[in-house]
Design a protein around this motif. Sequence first.
Motif, PDB file in Angstrom:
ATOM      1  N   ALA A 148       0.810  -1.219   0.000  1.00 35.60           N
ATOM      2  CA  ALA A 148       0.000   0.000   0.000  1.00 35.60           C
ATOM      3  C   ALA A 148       0.842   1.267   0.000  1.00 35.60           C
ATOM      4  CB  ALA A 148      -0.932   0.002   1.211  1.00 35.60           C
ATOM      5  N   SER A 149       2.051   1.208   0.557  1.00 37.32           N
ATOM      6  CA  SER A 149       2.924   2.389   0.634  1.00 37.32           C
ATOM      7  C   SER A 149       4.328   2.045   0.153  1.00 37.32           C
ATOM      8  CB  SER A 149       2.979   2.916   2.073  1.00 37.32           C
ATOM      9  OG  SER A 149       1.692   3.245   2.551  1.00 37.32           O
ATOM     10  N   PRO A 150       4.477   1.752  -1.129  1.00 38.33           N
ATOM     11  CA  PRO A 150       5.792   1.360  -1.650  1.00 38.33           C
ATOM     12  C   PRO A 150       6.823   2.490  -1.654  1.00 38.33           C
ATOM     13  CG  PRO A 150       4.216   1.611  -3.441  1.00 38.33           C
ATOM     14  CD  PRO A 150       3.440   1.720  -2.178  1.00 38.33           C
ATOM     15  N   TYR A 151       6.379   3.733  -1.380  1.00 37.08           N
ATOM     16  CA  TYR A 151       7.310   4.861  -1.359  1.00 37.08           C
ATOM     17  C   TYR A 151       8.135   4.910  -0.071  1.00 37.08           C
ATOM     18  CZ  TYR A 151       3.884   7.124   1.704  1.00 37.08           C
ATOM     19  OH  TYR A 151       3.034   7.418   2.730  1.00 37.08           O
ATOM     20  N   TRP A 152       7.782   4.123   0.926  1.00 38.43           N
ATOM     21  CA  TRP A 152       8.551   4.106   2.167  1.00 38.43           C
ATOM     22  C   TRP A 152       9.979   3.660   1.886  1.00 38.43           C
ATOM     23  CZ3 TRP A 152       5.631   2.015   7.086  1.00 38.43           C
ATOM     24  CH2 TRP A 152       4.528   2.841   7.334  1.00 38.43           C
TER      25      TRP A 152
END
Length: 378
Positions: free
Chosen positions: A118-122
């Motif tokens: 859901a948050s691959p930018y982390w």
Amino acid sequence: MKKRRMLFRMITASLLRRRSRMLVALLAIAIGATILSGLVTIYVDVPQQMGAQFRSYGANMIFMPAADSFTLTNMQESLAAIPSAELVGAAPYQYNTVRIHEQPIMAAGTEMADVQKASPYWLVDGAYPSHAHEILVGKNVAQSLELSIGNRVSVNFTPEDKTQMDSTVDFTITGILNTGGSEEEYVYISMEDMSELTGKSETVDIAEVSVSASSAKLQKYAEEINESSTAISANLVKRVTASETTVLSKLQALVLLVTVIVLALTMICVATTMTAVVSERRSEIGLKKAIGATDKGIIMEFMGEGMVLGALGGILGSFVGFAFAQFVSVNVFSSYISFRPLLVPVTIIVSIAVTSIACLIPIRSATSVDPALVLKGE
């Protein structure tokens, strides 16, 4: 049958006799068909690829509690309204204030595998927690408490009910989270560890959902979830969905505009070439009319030449267009596209239609030839 065969022989003979002019027309049609096929492929495939790219910026739907909170079971029931092929990831979060080194810190219990979807930018220095009693620490927390990867920390939780004892669990730091946002102010542990620390099981405060779908579909899914669930309120992340919709709509408008312009230029080129051919064949047309050829026969011959050129150009452009679309996709979007067989007949039909329309003015000129004047040399 003999008439059709004779017509076909006349068409092919005419095309072969004027190879240079017909080659120019064929090249123009092929280029137009190439752009048509390539841009339509991009028009269809690229929004899906860009949608996947947008998913790297985080969730575009949020599950909020309709009351105080909801459970993982409620969350899974609501996710059933979203097709599995379009669901990229859904990360639940349970927030509680804990103490580390006697400092109050906000801890988030979640499923690490779902967070990565859901948050691959982390960006994580080190690794995500993958075992029990492992913790991911935000960058700001790590700096303020002077924590580093591999350290052991004691996390203490004080229940709101003062009659209950505090609980403490020791964790190993596996990674430092760096996002440049508010996420750096939190520490992250698994839902199981949060349950062990706080005694709260399956309770979810918020869930971030990433869906690969258009804004219209997202709105539809949110409405279905809100109608079917009394525990969850589904809301769209407007800044993400609005930006995605704006970019994709502008890209599709640009592709459509370029396609229309290229087809118009192709039509002009074919019309110019066929007009020159009619001018060259005025004597031939006049002779045919003098010996009994009808306007219908003249129309069928010239229209047949145009349709043959359109079909050949469409076939050539269909495959060259796919190569063109593949080149653009790989070099611009770093992904491959799939070949769409249905696009081949569509490209051929459009090429034939464009060529046929382009032949209308030259055909009108051909049918207006007066055999008496032409044979007299006027």
